[in-house]
Design an enzyme around this catalytic site. Structure first.
Site: not given
Lengths: 459, 459, 459, 459
Positions: C155, C276, C282, C289
């Site tokens: 979880h 970025s 970043k 992803e």
């Protein structure tokens, strides 16, 4: 024997009966089936196709059957296949001859799609209420944390600081579009197929405008073949649900993340958490995991009906019977998801202290620093490079941007001046946002207020 | 209060309870849950983790509960969430302390996936039987019409004549691969996760090889995290079902077409047809329409679980609870589809006369004519053009190829000789096929015989 | 004019030509198309259907065409529709008459599916290599961190401590099953449809066993109708890819999480990160992803072909042309995903210190404590409650289990003794695991060694 | 080096670059990217954030780049990743410093979604035109056959006679709803995300209302996080396309059926048919098979983006890059499908004679006979049984209803009188339909006229 069994010499096999029956799920349409039958009987009488005496007997009989069903005293019979035949056969048993006139100028083909459109209309209305409830819960939650700054993420990497209400309102916006899609869908749902009969209409002098009006439809559908054969309204409804479900899955993901030990931003109350059979310390955000999980079935339901309808010639094909279970399932799922999201929103608290203490990490003020440089006249691309070098310096010194000395900054670029410190640090960074729709306090306060008004939340 | 509720101060809300419960559908796993618990208890005793006395009490209690369930006397309680908790709590009520030891060295996480793998194993076996039954029905049907020539289609245009058994056996081949996929899936399903506990295994001296063996698994799964978190076996099963369902949808489509007035090739008996509520003459092949239609839900179920599992981190997530309903639904659908297909195959007759009388249409012997020319030494591409011209001639004369005079043929190309007529006409055309796997009588007879042997059909 | 255009009086419209062409993507099959044509020509010669002279001319011509294509000097023409017609027409232009004999005893229907099966076979082999490479990368990564304890999650809540290699090997197991599915699929793919011709076989004395053998197929397909009409091998391949893609999406999710500031467990090197345009600090784990994201298209491709095949009657239908783009897309995606996963695994480092310092949070040793009580003879359910009370005590004292005094423990339950401390704390907890497949060091060491051997990694 | 590469020490690997690039497809957005940049630059100048001189240089440079692209002279570079970076970098190369200011107060996150919304808006407009063209083609086709009666089907069984225009207009109705969904979608698409920047807005004094207005958006989006993270407009668009595609697949199926030898109702002209490489007589309705087939990819594209977005936390995630290819593919497919449907409709002829001669089969007038009995006062259910017996009698006598003698009819039921013959036969049956939206000639004539007016077709 079946009502349609006139020329049939033998009944279907058990396996076929079991396979083809729909009463085990389409009984749920009974309210709408009866509603449609009543409007139909009234129209038949108004047109002189049955007597008013017969009409009254039919209406009375249908009322009794509806009551029986509501009281759980109605026997649904699989050998009567579906909700239409069950109710009609029971009506014949109950009131005799007049009931045999009810199926005048209609067919199960137009009857089922009338039931289904009425059902969808109500279902959409229920979902709209739940969407609004969840929006209200989000706005109330936002109102509790007007000043709380949280990290804003891109790529799940910390990007810029945002106000929590700003984040929560982004979900409110998305829900509003979900509602919009459902409202548009409802418009298209709300046309009346009754009177299309099997597929070609009828030679009897019915008044389709009357039944349409009595059933609160916008108008009768204009083409009888279209009326009985299309299920695009189901597809549109399921698609609208799917898009909403995807939105909810994203909230589910976000809240599951935020409830983790690592984020630690959010704690659900016991009333919306569950435990583990073996790990007594666990407090799992199960409802939101299931919101995320149940989005899958909503998508699967859409897929089912898309595959179902693909390549079917006109007009009605028995395949279409299979549209109901995915539709019912999708609506049940989305209603449950919205309800639980709303309850969850009402039963979580954000861990302001922990969040605040975590804010220095991630250089959330870097973009604001770039804005500073732009204001000083540095072209953005150059600003971007300068800030990149500042961040690299911080990484090497293991410090925050706000901890860099002026000398450090000047060494990177001479344009820095003392006023730069008003741009650094998360709170400064947030305060600097001023553009429309941005996370600046004024902007967020206005948005929050707008939503309170729009949703009718009293101050 | 929940069995896991030790540290919880308040119960979950009604909405959350309703939303998160699974007992309304996972009770169907009871047989496998009890089977697993019995193997687990026996292992615990064999390893000295519980006494043999406790074991016997547990086994006896579980037997009683199983009987109660089978007799419909067991009360499933939603507040006990799922099948595991319902059975365990009932066992504690029934036999007291010993039952509290049953959950030693296991978790609901490994328990559910053990149940599910056992369930899948049985479900696959049931489907395999149904596939074989349908194959037998198809082979018997083929055996009834060994000499019946039917049009073979491409693009739903008549292409070449084929023997009906050849067409029916093409479905038998496809079903055989469907079975193959399920058998391969069963191999991968049949590993035992029990003992993986929550995700990390246990410090207690359990014997996973014993439970695996007792439950007829090939072996215990090798990695406890993998064991509890993956549902690839569900996906593989649902994918295998989906591919089979697509095959069945194609048979459904074909038989619906063939049962139309326009084709008129096939008549289902009353026992597998249904009628219309308004059109008394109708005799609809509804079961096959629903076979086609139900393929959609099987695909939708696969889609649901794919979406469900996408992007879940290790290990167990509550989302996974949602794997069961699509799995159960897929299996129920595919079993019903296969059963009804089999019954349909047993209850249709092909209208030999009508088919025969329709055969002249469509120039089904054109390709055979091209083969004739190739045998005469004409390059295929040239043959193809020549036959094209012959067909064009037939179209202009509104006649069949076999009706062209030798002069007509010679005019098209001098290579034609009198022996050409042995290649024309549908029966000649079929008789000319000789390649392996072709529709030639010898080839088809051999295939039919092979299938009779393979399926154990007595001559 | 088209090669099939014999009797056609006018060409298709531009829109139809654009809409129906496939050469813009099926040219990718050229290698397999030529391979098939060469085997076919050799067989025709061996059977005396063409001369050996013609055969040699054809083979030589095909070799030249293949070379032209490889050198980018071949002109693909849309008016020639597809790869077969482009190559055959070019061959006719190049070598004249003999080439017109090549299409003897075959059709585009069996030709395309032969090409496709050959293509799939190679594609599967490529994917299998990439799977193994990723497995090797994971095992090597695991070998670098044999002792690193990380939180194990359920979880997404911390549940129990696990060794990092244990977690990484759970992915290796899943990839192994992905490979198994592809290997099983390859078995079913590897049958030869060539010689099925349009759908019925041929009357010419071809030798399908020879072509099958020359093309390294297991055997010719047994039923010509089945051979040309089914695409279940494409579906099975796409389904196997989809399941693998779901596995990869889960790794993607996990590594994206772990790379976040909040987890901070993992740092990718610059060579597998991106930045970025506006936030210079970043460092995004974009490749993972996109691995997660690209799983979507693999699933979408499966869905496309399922929808495509649904409800198509036998035999070939033009719809089937649409199977290729999703197939090519799925394979390209999965190959890229595996390659990038492998590179990512080779270019990340786990932040051992940060992980270690975070381990005390989350009561990861609670289950081990329950095991302790079981060993002391306390029934599990009671143990579970006791540990729950201990955790509640810790929460109130804001301490870890290992920090509880013996008095505290005794107050909860008298069964606790001094030896309990050997079970508390994360390292003790991990060391206590002993069951097969568990996260205990011995178990994990053995699994790691097994995988090194199986994957041929030298010590 | 990348524009974002400030702090990066090494470039990404080749595999990562290949895997993460989007320029190979997102270059298609160039027109919208430049449009957005121009509006942005103008706004920056209006707000004093750049000089008007810089603005003019930027606008001029962008115009030149657009021209270069249109002329095929622009070099798209994969190392520059995407359309934004390619254009910005080229602009910097071309005009130097001023170009470095263009990215002020924006991010690729708001830029890409602005481009995408502009692209969608145009794509919707193109589809709407194609829908209307197909509607016009259908109406013109219907106008050619105003009196042609064809069988109406349910379950692909002949049910009732209908006028061909009635059937064709049923498709026109469905297309109209498809258009409605796209129009509603366009409304929601048409809000401007520009100025949301990375996710939080900006501290620079931009004017989002100005850019929104200049780009013809309804208004700026209200929440910056929502603006950059949601793709519900893509999903809605893909869903609308999917529903339209399902409609088209049904027309495809119907026309393929009707073009078969068995139906023989419809003949496509050579300009919209294709032939076979081996069967010279074939004339296949391939375009409509491909319309049916391509519906699959439209559905698959929807599924891809649903799976893609599922479970993504806020705000932008790199996964979202994968939304473009399915979107482009869906639009390309639907545009092609509509175009080809329209051409097909313009190039088919219905075989009136063959259709007429086939009409007696199937008891198409049975329902009209039931209506007759109802008019005579027989309850519908009883009428239905009586007609059933009449049909059974016909079946036994192998005749049509209209061929039954009055004695035969009287024997079935005394209510029959001589006027019954005005209800029998297909033409009588059609003429009897009078209900709104039915297939009666008056009704159909009116519908046809309505559509001609609505679509602007001159008489």
């Amino acid at each position: 024997t079946k009502l349609w069994g006139g020329r049939f010499e033998e009944g279907v096999t058990d396996a076929v009966e079991r396979f083809t029956e729909s009463i085990s799920y389409d009984w749920q349409l009974y309210k709408y089936d009866i509603m449609g039958s009543k409007a139909h009987a009234s129209m038949l009488a108004a047109q002189g196709l049955i007597t008013t005496g017969d009409r009254d007997i039919i209406l009375e009989g249908l009322d009794q059957i509806e009551k029986q069903i509501q009281d759980g005293k109605f026997e649904w019979r699989k050998d009567r296949e579906d909700v239409h035949m069950n109710i009609e056969a029971a009506l014949i048993e109950k009131v005799g001859e007049p009931a045999k006139k009810l199926h005048t100028a209609r067919s199960r083909n137009d009857q089922i799609v009338t039931d289904l459109r009425l059902w969808c209309r109500d279902a959409i209305d229920k979902i709209l209420i739940r969407i609004k409830q969840f929006q209200v819960s989000l706005v109330l939650l936002a109102s509790k944390y007007v000043d709380l700054i949280v990290p804003g993420y891109t790529h799940l990497q910390r990007a810029q600081p945002v106000l929590l209400p700003h984040l929560l309102l982004s979900y409110v916006e998305q829900l509003e579009r979900d509602a919009g899609r459902l409202i548009d869908c409802r418009e298209r749902v709300n046309f009346c197929p009754l009177g299309a009969c099997a597929l070609a209409g009828t030679g009897l002098p019915i008044d389709r405008f009357k039944t349409a009006k009595d059933l609160k439809f916008t108008a009768p559908m204009k083409n009888s073949i279209d009326a009985v054969s299309d299920r695009d309204f189901v597809l549109e409804f399921l698609a609208a649900n799917s898009i909403a479900a995807i939105h909810l899955s994203r909230i589910g993901e976000e809240w599951v993340l935020w409830a983790s030990e690592e984020f630690g931003f959010l704690t659900p109350s016991d009333s919306v958490s569950t435990g583990s059979s073996i790990m007594p310390q666990k407090k799992n955000p199960d409802p939101m995991e299931l919101v995320r999980g149940k989005s899958a079935r909503v998508v699967g339901d859409l897929m089912t009906v898309l595959v179902l309808c693909k390549g079917l010639p006109q007009a009605y094909n028995r395949d279409l019977q299979e549209d109901k279970e995915p539709l019912f399932d999708s609506v049940k799922a989305i209603l449950g998801m919205l309800e639980v999201c709303s309850e969850f929103a009402q039963n979580i608290s954000f861990n302001s202290k922990r969040i605040q203490s975590s804010l220095p990490a991630g250089y959330l003020d870097a973009t604001t620093l770039a804005d500073y440089l732009v204001k000083k006249g540095v072209p953005f691309r150059t600003s971007h490079e300068i800030v990149g070098r500042c961040v690299a310096l911080c990484v090497s010194k293991n410090c925050q941007l706000t901890e860099l000395e002026m000398d450090d900054l000047k060494a990177v670029h001479p344009v820095f001046e003392a006023d730069v410190y008003a741009y650094l640090g998360v709170e400064n960074a947030v305060n600097k946002f001023i553009s429309y729709g941005s996370t600046g306090s004024e902007q967020v306060k206005r948005q929050l207020e707008d939503w309170r008004v729009q949703l009718g939340i009293n101050p």
